[in-house]
Scaffold this motif. Structure first.
Motif, PDB file in Angstrom:
ATOM      1  N   UNK A 279       2.713  11.328  -8.762  1.00  0.00           N
ATOM      2  CA  UNK A 279       2.947   9.918  -8.448  1.00  0.00           C
ATOM      3  C   UNK A 279       3.018   9.113  -9.741  1.00  0.00           C
ATOM      4  N   UNK A 280       3.834   8.075  -9.760  1.00  0.00           N
ATOM      5  CA  UNK A 280       3.944   7.248 -10.966  1.00  0.00           C
ATOM      6  C   UNK A 280       2.668   6.455 -11.204  1.00  0.00           C
ATOM      7  N   UNK A 281       2.337   6.268 -12.484  1.00  0.00           N
ATOM      8  CA  UNK A 281       1.171   5.499 -12.887  1.00  0.00           C
ATOM      9  C   UNK A 281       1.627   4.274 -13.658  1.00  0.00           C
ATOM     10  N   UNK A 282       0.684   3.366 -13.930  1.00  0.00           N
ATOM     11  CA  UNK A 282       1.010   2.187 -14.726  1.00  0.00           C
ATOM     12  C   UNK A 282       1.422   2.618 -16.134  1.00  0.00           C
TER      13      UNK A 282
ATOM     14  N   UNK B 127       4.992   7.520 -17.024  1.00  0.00           N
ATOM     15  CA  UNK B 127       3.713   8.218 -16.891  1.00  0.00           C
ATOM     16  C   UNK B 127       3.515   8.619 -15.435  1.00  0.00           C
ATOM     17  N   UNK B 128       3.036   9.841 -15.220  1.00  0.00           N
ATOM     18  CA  UNK B 128       2.838  10.363 -13.873  1.00  0.00           C
ATOM     19  C   UNK B 128       1.528  11.154 -13.826  1.00  0.00           C
TER      20      UNK B 128
ATOM     21  N   UNK C 183       0.833  -1.203   0.000  1.00  0.00           N
ATOM     22  CA  UNK C 183       0.000   0.000   0.000  1.00  0.00           C
ATOM     23  C   UNK C 183       0.868   1.253   0.000  1.00  0.00           C
ATOM     24  N   UNK C 184       1.927   1.216   0.771  1.00  0.00           N
ATOM     25  CA  UNK C 184       2.837   2.363   0.810  1.00  0.00           C
ATOM     26  C   UNK C 184       3.465   2.585  -0.555  1.00  0.00           C
ATOM     27  N   UNK C 185       3.870   1.495  -1.230  1.00  0.00           N
ATOM     28  CA  UNK C 185       4.491   1.622  -2.539  1.00  0.00           C
ATOM     29  C   UNK C 185       3.513   2.205  -3.557  1.00  0.00           C
ATOM     30  N   UNK C 186       2.234   1.815  -3.442  1.00  0.00           N
ATOM     31  CA  UNK C 186       1.249   2.341  -4.375  1.00  0.00           C
ATOM     32  C   UNK C 186       1.002   3.823  -4.150  1.00  0.00           C
ATOM     33  N   UNK C 187       1.187   4.294  -2.920  1.00  0.00           N
ATOM     34  CA  UNK C 187       0.905   5.675  -2.579  1.00  0.00           C
ATOM     35  C   UNK C 187       2.140   6.560  -2.620  1.00  0.00           C
TER      36      UNK C 187
ATOM     37  N   UNK D 240      -3.302  16.730 -13.719  1.00  0.00           N
ATOM     38  CA  UNK D 240      -2.538  16.552 -14.952  1.00  0.00           C
ATOM     39  C   UNK D 240      -2.087  15.111 -15.074  1.00  0.00           C
ATOM     40  N   UNK D 241      -1.985  14.639 -16.322  1.00  0.00           N
ATOM     41  CA  UNK D 241      -1.396  13.346 -16.624  1.00  0.00           C
ATOM     42  C   UNK D 241      -0.212  13.600 -17.548  1.00  0.00           C
ATOM     43  N   UNK D 242       0.977  13.268 -17.056  1.00  0.00           N
ATOM     44  CA  UNK D 242       2.206  13.534 -17.796  1.00  0.00           C
ATOM     45  C   UNK D 242       2.659  12.244 -18.461  1.00  0.00           C
ATOM     46  N   UNK D 243       2.770  12.274 -19.779  1.00  0.00           N
ATOM     47  CA  UNK D 243       3.223  11.117 -20.549  1.00  0.00           C
ATOM     48  C   UNK D 243       4.574  11.475 -21.165  1.00  0.00           C
ATOM     49  N   UNK D 244       5.643  11.048 -20.488  1.00  0.00           N
ATOM     50  CA  UNK D 244       6.978  11.379 -20.951  1.00  0.00           C
ATOM     51  C   UNK D 244       7.320  10.725 -22.269  1.00  0.00           C
ATOM     52  N   UNK D 245       6.801   9.531 -22.509  1.00  0.00           N
ATOM     53  CA  UNK D 245       7.102   8.830 -23.751  1.00  0.00           C
ATOM     54  C   UNK D 245       6.509   9.547 -24.953  1.00  0.00           C
ATOM     55  N   UNK D 246       5.315  10.143 -24.785  1.00  0.00           N
ATOM     56  CA  UNK D 246       4.656  10.861 -25.874  1.00  0.00           C
ATOM     57  C   UNK D 246       4.953  12.353 -25.839  1.00  0.00           C
ATOM     58  N   UNK D 247       5.730  12.802 -24.837  1.00  0.00           N
ATOM     59  CA  UNK D 247       6.038  14.235 -24.681  1.00  0.00           C
ATOM     60  C   UNK D 247       4.758  15.061 -24.666  1.00  0.00           C
ATOM     61  N   UNK D 248       3.795  14.621 -23.846  1.00  0.00           N
ATOM     62  CA  UNK D 248       2.488  15.274 -23.828  1.00  0.00           C
ATOM     63  C   UNK D 248       1.968  15.348 -22.398  1.00  0.00           C
TER      64      UNK D 248
END
Length: 205
Positions: A82-85, A89-90, A52-56, A114-122
Motif C-alpha cells: 500500500x502507498x505511504x506518505x 514509498x510503499x 477510509x477506503x482510500x487510506x486502505x 518491508x518498506x520500499x523507498x523508490x526514490x532512494x532505491x532502497x
C-alpha cells in the motif's frame, strides 16, 4: 341533529370526530420530521467512508524485477502493498526476494514486512528476515537493508547463521561486491563474530 339516549352512543359519536383528527395530526408530525433531515449530513458520512477506503487501498501480489548496475538480477514480490506518505514509498507484507549475481551466486530473502523507498532505491525489511545463499548459508536477522540498484545487503541487527563451517553469530552480516574485483561477491560477518565449528561428517560434501 340526532340525540343519543345513552353514554355509549355519545362516546361512539365523539370517537368518529376525534380519531380522524388524531390520524391527521400523526401524519402532519411524520411529514415535519422527514423535512427536518439534513441531507448534507448523509453526504458527510459518505465522504468519511470514502476517505477510509482510500487510506486502505492495497495492491495485491505486486512484483518487479530489474538488473542492478553491477549486473545482478534482482526480483521482488509481496502478498500485498500500500502507498505511504511521501513520494514513491510503499509498505508491503510477505516480501520475497531473489538476487542472482553475475558469478552465479543466488540469495533468497524472506521477510514479514518491508518498506520500499523508490526514490532512494532502497528496501528495509523487518519483522524477522531469513536469507538462504547458494553457498549453503541460512541467516536469520531481525531486519536488513538492501539496495534495488546494486548488490548491497546489510543487516542492522545481530545475525545467527548456519553454514558449512557450523553455527555463526555476529553483530552484522553484509553481502556486497568485492572492492576492486568486479563480478566477485562476498558474505562478511563482523561485530563480535562467534563460530561453533561443526565439520561435516566423512562422505558429506
Amino acid at each position: 341533529m340526532p340525540t343519543f339516549n345513552n353514554s355509549y352512543s355519545r362516546m361512539v359519536a365523539w370517537l368518529k370526530v376525534i380519531l380522524p383528527l388524531v390520524a391527521l395530526g400523526l401524519l402532519s408530525t411524520m411529514f415535519l420530521i422527514s423535512k427536518s433531515i439534513d441531507p448534507t449530513k448523509s453526504l458527510t458520512y459518505a465522504q468519511v467512508d470514502l476517505d477510509a477506503v482510500m487510506r486502505e487501498q492495497k495492491i495485491s501480489g505486486p512484483s518487479f524485477s530489474s538488473v542492478t548496475k553491477d549486473g545482478a538480477a534482482i526480483t521482488f514480490s509481496a502478498e500485498s502493498a500500500r502507498p505511504e506518505e511521501g513520494k514513491n514509498r510503499y509498505s508491503a507484507n510477505g516480501m520475497v526476494a531473489r538476487i542472482e549475481t553475475p558469478d552465479g551466486a543466488v540469495v533468497d530473502i524472506n521477510a514479514q514486512d518491508a518498506m520500499i523507498d523508490g526514490s532512494a532505491s532502497q528496501i528495509d525489511l523487518t519483522g524477522g528476515v531469513t536469507l538462504v545463499t547458494s553457498t549453503k548459508y541460512t541467516i536469520h536477522t531481525p531486519g536488513l537493508t538492501t539496495s534495488m540498484d546494486a548488490t548491497n545487503i546489510a543487516s542492522y541487527g545481530p545475525v545467527t547463521a548456519r553454514g558449512p563451517l557450523g553455527e555463526i553469530s555476529a553483530g552484522q552480516a553484509r553481502i556486497s561486491q568485492q572492492s576492486g574485483n568486479s563480478g566477485t561477491y562476498l558474505l562478511v560477518f563482523k561485530g563480535g563474530v562467534k563460530l561453533v565449528y561443526d565439520p561435516p561428517a566423512e562422505g558429506e560434501n
